[in-house]
Design a protein around this motif. Sequence first.
Motif, PDB file in Angstrom:
ATOM      1  N   ASN A  75       1.288  -1.327   0.017  1.00 48.95           N
ATOM      2  CA  ASN A  75      -0.162   0.198  -0.064  1.00 48.95           C
ATOM      3  C   ASN A  75       0.792   1.169  -0.245  1.00 48.95           C
ATOM      4  OD1 ASN A  75      -2.103  -1.724  -0.065  1.00 48.95           O
ATOM      5  ND2 ASN A  75      -2.778  -1.453   2.143  1.00 48.95           N
ATOM      6  N   ALA A  76       2.055   1.042   1.107  1.00 52.78           N
ATOM      7  CA  ALA A  76       2.666   2.386   1.134  1.00 52.78           C
ATOM      8  C   ALA A  76       3.767   2.909  -0.695  1.00 52.78           C
ATOM      9  CB  ALA A  76       3.603   2.268   2.050  1.00 52.78           C
ATOM     10  N   LYS A  77       3.919   1.295  -1.167  1.00 54.24           N
ATOM     11  CA  LYS A  77       4.616   1.436  -2.465  1.00 54.24           C
ATOM     12  C   LYS A  77       4.043   1.475  -3.670  1.00 54.24           C
ATOM     13  CE  LYS A  77       5.346  -2.314  -4.999  1.00 54.24           C
ATOM     14  NZ  LYS A  77       5.829  -3.436  -5.563  1.00 54.24           N
ATOM     15  N   GLU A  78       1.901   1.896  -3.553  1.00 50.19           N
ATOM     16  CA  GLU A  78       1.506   2.629  -4.519  1.00 50.19           C
ATOM     17  C   GLU A  78       1.032   3.794  -4.397  1.00 50.19           C
ATOM     18  OE1 GLU A  78       0.108   1.201  -7.047  1.00 50.19           O
ATOM     19  OE2 GLU A  78       1.860  -1.088  -6.531  1.00 50.19           O
ATOM     20  N   ALA A  79       0.871   4.124  -2.423  1.00 42.37           N
ATOM     21  CA  ALA A  79       0.895   5.444  -1.906  1.00 42.37           C
ATOM     22  C   ALA A  79       1.524   6.718  -3.129  1.00 42.37           C
ATOM     23  CB  ALA A  79       0.649   5.678  -1.166  1.00 42.37           C
ATOM     24  N   TYR A  98      12.996   8.479  -2.794  1.00 44.44           N
ATOM     25  CA  TYR A  98      14.096   8.010  -1.166  1.00 44.44           C
ATOM     26  C   TYR A  98      13.593   6.495  -0.818  1.00 44.44           C
ATOM     27  CZ  TYR A  98      16.451   6.063   3.392  1.00 44.44           C
ATOM     28  OH  TYR A  98      17.317   6.111   4.573  1.00 44.44           O
ATOM     29  N   TRP A  99      11.420   7.054   0.169  1.00 49.60           N
ATOM     30  CA  TRP A  99      11.564   5.719   0.668  1.00 49.60           C
ATOM     31  C   TRP A  99      10.983   4.801  -0.400  1.00 49.60           C
ATOM     32  CZ3 TRP A  99      12.321   5.316   5.853  1.00 49.60           C
ATOM     33  CH2 TRP A  99      12.839   6.654   6.015  1.00 49.60           C
ATOM     34  N   LEU A 100       9.863   5.147  -1.603  1.00 48.96           N
ATOM     35  CA  LEU A 100       9.862   3.830  -2.165  1.00 48.96           C
ATOM     36  C   LEU A 100      11.466   3.041  -2.327  1.00 48.96           C
ATOM     37  CD1 LEU A 100       8.229   2.485  -4.671  1.00 48.96           C
ATOM     38  CD2 LEU A 100       8.777   4.999  -6.111  1.00 48.96           C
ATOM     39  N   GLY A 101      12.509   3.827  -2.707  1.00 49.22           N
ATOM     40  CA  GLY A 101      13.884   2.886  -3.435  1.00 49.22           C
ATOM     41  C   GLY A 101      14.169   1.949  -1.900  1.00 49.22           C
ATOM     42  N   GLU A 102      13.730   2.775  -0.129  1.00 55.63           N
ATOM     43  CA  GLU A 102      13.817   1.296   0.185  1.00 55.63           C
ATOM     44  C   GLU A 102      12.776   0.635   0.424  1.00 55.63           C
ATOM     45  OE1 GLU A 102      15.710   1.206   3.295  1.00 55.63           O
ATOM     46  OE2 GLU A 102      16.141   3.628   3.923  1.00 55.63           O
ATOM     47  N   ILE A 103      11.828   1.146   0.031  1.00 52.01           N
ATOM     48  CA  ILE A 103      10.692  -0.415  -0.214  1.00 52.01           C
ATOM     49  C   ILE A 103      11.214  -1.108  -1.227  1.00 52.01           C
ATOM     50  CG2 ILE A 103       8.466  -1.106  -1.144  1.00 52.01           C
ATOM     51  CD1 ILE A 103       7.671   1.673   0.556  1.00 52.01           C
ATOM     52  N   LEU A 115      16.665   2.124  -9.887  1.00 50.62           N
ATOM     53  CA  LEU A 115      16.649   3.409 -10.506  1.00 50.62           C
ATOM     54  C   LEU A 115      15.922   4.366 -10.178  1.00 50.62           C
ATOM     55  CD1 LEU A 115      15.044   0.845 -13.279  1.00 50.62           C
ATOM     56  CD2 LEU A 115      16.494   2.150 -13.764  1.00 50.62           C
ATOM     57  N   ILE A 116      15.027   3.812  -9.314  1.00 51.64           N
ATOM     58  CA  ILE A 116      14.195   5.223  -8.295  1.00 51.64           C
ATOM     59  C   ILE A 116      15.025   5.962  -7.549  1.00 51.64           C
ATOM     60  CG2 ILE A 116      13.012   4.258  -6.210  1.00 51.64           C
ATOM     61  CD1 ILE A 116      11.121   5.585  -8.289  1.00 51.64           C
ATOM     62  N   LEU A 117      15.793   5.410  -7.516  1.00 50.76           N
ATOM     63  CA  LEU A 117      16.916   6.236  -6.527  1.00 50.76           C
ATOM     64  C   LEU A 117      17.976   7.310  -7.609  1.00 50.76           C
ATOM     65  CD1 LEU A 117      17.773   4.083  -3.579  1.00 50.76           C
ATOM     66  CD2 LEU A 117      16.510   5.883  -3.206  1.00 50.76           C
ATOM     67  N   LYS A 136      21.977   4.664   0.055  1.00 50.95           N
ATOM     68  CA  LYS A 136      21.333   4.280  -0.311  1.00 50.95           C
ATOM     69  C   LYS A 136      21.245   3.323  -2.134  1.00 50.95           C
ATOM     70  CE  LYS A 136      19.599   2.451   3.729  1.00 50.95           C
ATOM     71  NZ  LYS A 136      19.789   1.276   3.973  1.00 50.95           N
ATOM     72  N   LEU A 137      21.954   4.703  -2.946  1.00 51.81           N
ATOM     73  CA  LEU A 137      21.588   4.286  -4.618  1.00 51.81           C
ATOM     74  C   LEU A 137      22.951   3.374  -4.842  1.00 51.81           C
ATOM     75  CD1 LEU A 137      21.372   4.542  -7.640  1.00 51.81           C
ATOM     76  CD2 LEU A 137      22.830   6.682  -6.955  1.00 51.81           C
ATOM     77  N   SER A 138      24.121   3.907  -3.807  1.00 53.26           N
ATOM     78  CA  SER A 138      25.381   2.577  -3.898  1.00 53.26           C
ATOM     79  C   SER A 138      25.049   1.134  -3.190  1.00 53.26           C
ATOM     80  CB  SER A 138      26.183   3.771  -3.643  1.00 53.26           C
ATOM     81  OG  SER A 138      25.886   3.297  -1.869  1.00 53.26           O
ATOM     82  N   GLU A 139      24.727   1.028  -2.112  1.00 57.87           N
ATOM     83  CA  GLU A 139      24.198   0.050  -2.129  1.00 57.87           C
ATOM     84  C   GLU A 139      23.013  -1.172  -3.015  1.00 57.87           C
ATOM     85  OE1 GLU A 139      21.980   0.069   2.211  1.00 57.87           O
ATOM     86  OE2 GLU A 139      23.504   0.531   2.576  1.00 57.87           O
TER      87      GLU A 139
END
Length: 184
Positions: A75-79, A98-103, A115-117, A136-139
């Motif tokens: 749900n968070a990803k879609e939101a 950032y948060w979408l990348g974390e998911i 891609l998203i980051l 997070k992109l580097s990770e």
Amino acid sequence: EQDANTDQNLNNDQGVIEGVEENSLGTLVINSEDLSGTEDIQENIESSKEILDQLSPEQKFQNAFDMLRNQQFENAKEALKNFLQNHENHKLSGSAHYWLGEIYILKKEYREAALILAEGYQKFPDSVKAPEILYKLSESLIAINKTEDGCNTLQKLIKEFPNNNLTSLAKSKISSLDCIITTE
């Protein structure tokens, strides 16, 4: 005669409790609930969408963040995706990336995370989350065997945010990866 007894027992059971059958797994209650009210459910969904549409971008972002905090990741990803689609230039869009990348990282979908980051940093290099986005992109890049790109991203973090608390972590990671640092 045993069949007659079985029939009699079945009739007795049905007379005692209407709609209940006994089997080897226990008691099964058969319910003849009327499901004709499903249009009410659809109306509630449409009403919820209308309410959500009336929220400010900040409230929509907070709603997505609350879902994330409550571990409602899909749900968070879609939101968050909806937020980025509808408010692509909002000041919180960098944080949404950032948060979408974390998911995606949490779900071990590193290519999507990268891609998203990368998009988030490219569009919002001044976001409050920019250093975290780079880390997070580097990770994510390292996880998909793009170690050199991951190293370069860490170097960019160090160069552009020298006073950020992630800088020492980035330096340590560069050292542990034996990155070849190119000077510009």
